[in-house]
Design an enzyme around this catalytic site. Structure first.
Site, PDB file in Angstrom:
ATOM      1  N   SER A   1      23.135  -1.963  19.858  1.00 43.40           N
ATOM      2  CA  SER A   1      22.803  -2.931  20.972  1.00 43.40           C
ATOM      3  C   SER A   1      22.864  -4.609  20.660  1.00 43.40           C
ATOM      4  CB  SER A   1      21.224  -1.931  21.036  1.00 43.40           C
ATOM      5  OG  SER A   1      21.251  -3.251  22.356  1.00 43.40           O
TER       6      SER A   1
ATOM      7  N   CYS B   1       0.321   5.703  25.333  1.00 44.18           N
ATOM      8  CA  CYS B   1      -0.447   6.386  26.420  1.00 44.18           C
ATOM      9  C   CYS B   1      -0.774   7.144  27.720  1.00 44.18           C
ATOM     10  CB  CYS B   1      -1.311   4.923  27.466  1.00 44.18           C
ATOM     11  SG  CYS B   1      -2.654   3.783  26.388  1.00 44.18           S
TER      12      CYS B   1
END
Ligand code: PLP
Length: 400
Positions: free
Chosen positions: A209, A332
């Site tokens: 990338s 989370c």
């Protein structure tokens, strides 16, 4: 630590220790890109002078990118980034021999590979996920056991984005080849940080990338070994020799080319020295802390450090308030912070895994960046630990 002691970000230049997430575009890269937004705007597929100019820019970028990884120009396909390259590589490899229905990958891949593997599995592909050891190194016996004549493709990352652990991809590619399988590597974190010479290996497909090596976001590379046919992810025009449809993002590709050329000349031994000092000083000052990942084979800029009893998200929040950008592998979910799949695969004890942060240095990281982290992090961790932990003094090292 008090708010006043942390100060405000405006008091000092921010310290950016999240290079594995993304990097700033190099000024020389930006400069090279700018004309391609205005004066040199042609479509590379057009036959007139403006088109030819854009086409020439693509050819130059392709040569630069090929040089970074030891490939030939015809083996380079430009994409929108690492994720697209990974998807194209694995899907292409699975279509190469319809009799083979198995994808072998590892337990610690980036979501680009993991999510694709999950989706393919739901569609009937058999996925074998090779475990890692406590150090993060690949379990080579399990890898060998996963290989047989049903395997279409092996996809194993070159370097881990969370811990920096390097897999012996050249060796893995040889083993894949021995059973007639194709070998793909997600080299998004390796390109620009480690020497890559695909010609010297049996690697068939490699992804990286632009934005991880000071190039623009939205640029990426798929290396395809000569002779291997690629099935484009999306149907359309014949760009990239029929391997990636859609008008090329010329400015981004030009930037990626220059970024690759600069990266090829960079030596990260200074950065490794800074990373090592950072770890040594933090380990000396913070009890019950440990460095995660195979220290012998690790990216030079990456440090994953775990603090028992401290919550990683809270540590990052306080670091951010002190003007220091870092990351965690924790995710989370439903209000609780879950250790990342990488740390789970390494069987890092929960109390450490929940307090693990990643510090990844830019290639131009400064000594002062390290000093700043060493000045604030011990107090941040101490302030977040339950009282019993704060009194411990001996540093713990599970994977020294
Ligand atoms: N693979 C690895 C190992 C990465 O670290 C990342 C980005 O964090 C990707 C793939 C995805 O790359 P991109 O952001 O260019 O799609």
């Amino acid at each position: 630590m008090s708010e006043a002691a942390l100060g405000t970000v405006a008091d000092r230049p921010p310290v950016y220790l999240d290079a594995n997430a993304t990097t700033p575009v190099d000024p020389a890269v930006l400069e090279a890109m700018l004309p391609y937004f205005s004066a040199i705007f042609g479509n590379p597929s057009s036959q007139h002078a403006a088109g030819r100019q854009a086409k020439a820019a693509l050819a130059e970028a392709r040569a630069r990118v090929a040089a970074l990884i030891g490939a030939t120009e015809g083996e380079i396909v430009f994409t929108s980034g690492g994720t697209e390259s990974v998807n194209a590589a694995i899907r292409t490899a699975l279509e190469a021999d319809p009799k083979r229905k198995v994808l072998v990958t590892t337990a610690v891949e980036h979501a680009a590979v993991r999510a694709l593997a999950d989706r393919l599995e739901a569609q009937g592909i058999v996925v074998r996920r090779v475990p890692v050891e406590g150090t993060g190194a690949l379990d080579l016996d399990a890898f060998e056991a996963a290989l047989d004549e049903d395997v279409a493709v092996v996809s194993a990352m070159w370097a881990n984005n969370e811990t920096g652990t390097i897999f012996p991809v050249a060796e893995l590619a040889e083993k894949a080849k021995a059973v007639g399988a194709l070998f793909h590597t997600d080299a998004v974190q390796a390109a620009g940080k480690l020497r890559i010479d695909v010609a010297a290996t049996a690697i068939d497909l490699l992804s990286f990338s632009g934005h991880k090596l000071h190039g623009p976001k939205g640029s990426g590379v798929l290396y395809v070994r000569r002779g291997l046919k690629v099935h484009p992810l999306i149907a359309g025009g014949r760009q990239e020799r029929g391997r990636r449809a859609g008008t090329e993002n010329v400015p981004a590709i030009v930037g990626l080319g220059v970024a690759a050329e600069i990266a090829a000349q960079c030596d990260l031994s200074r950065v490794q020295g800074l990373r090592d000092r950072l770890e040594a000083e933090l380990m000396a000052r913070i009890p019950a802390a440990m460095v995660l990942g195979d220290r012998a084979a690790r990216l030079p800029n990456t440090s994953c450090i775990a603090f028992a009893g401290a919550d990683a998200e809270a540590v990052l929040h306080r670091l951010d308030r002190a003007g220091i950008a870092a990351a965690s592998g924790a995710a989370c979910s439903a209000g609780s912070v879950e250790p990342s799949h990488v740390l789970r695969a390494m069987a890092v004890p929960d109390t450490f895994a929940r307090g693990a942060i990643r510090l990844s240095l830019l290639r131009n990281a400064a000594d002062a960046d390290i000093s700043r982290v060493v000045a604030v992090l011990p107090e941040i961790v101490a302030g977040l630990r339950p009282p019993c932990r704060r009194s411990q003094s001996a540093p713990e090292r599970l994977h020294a």
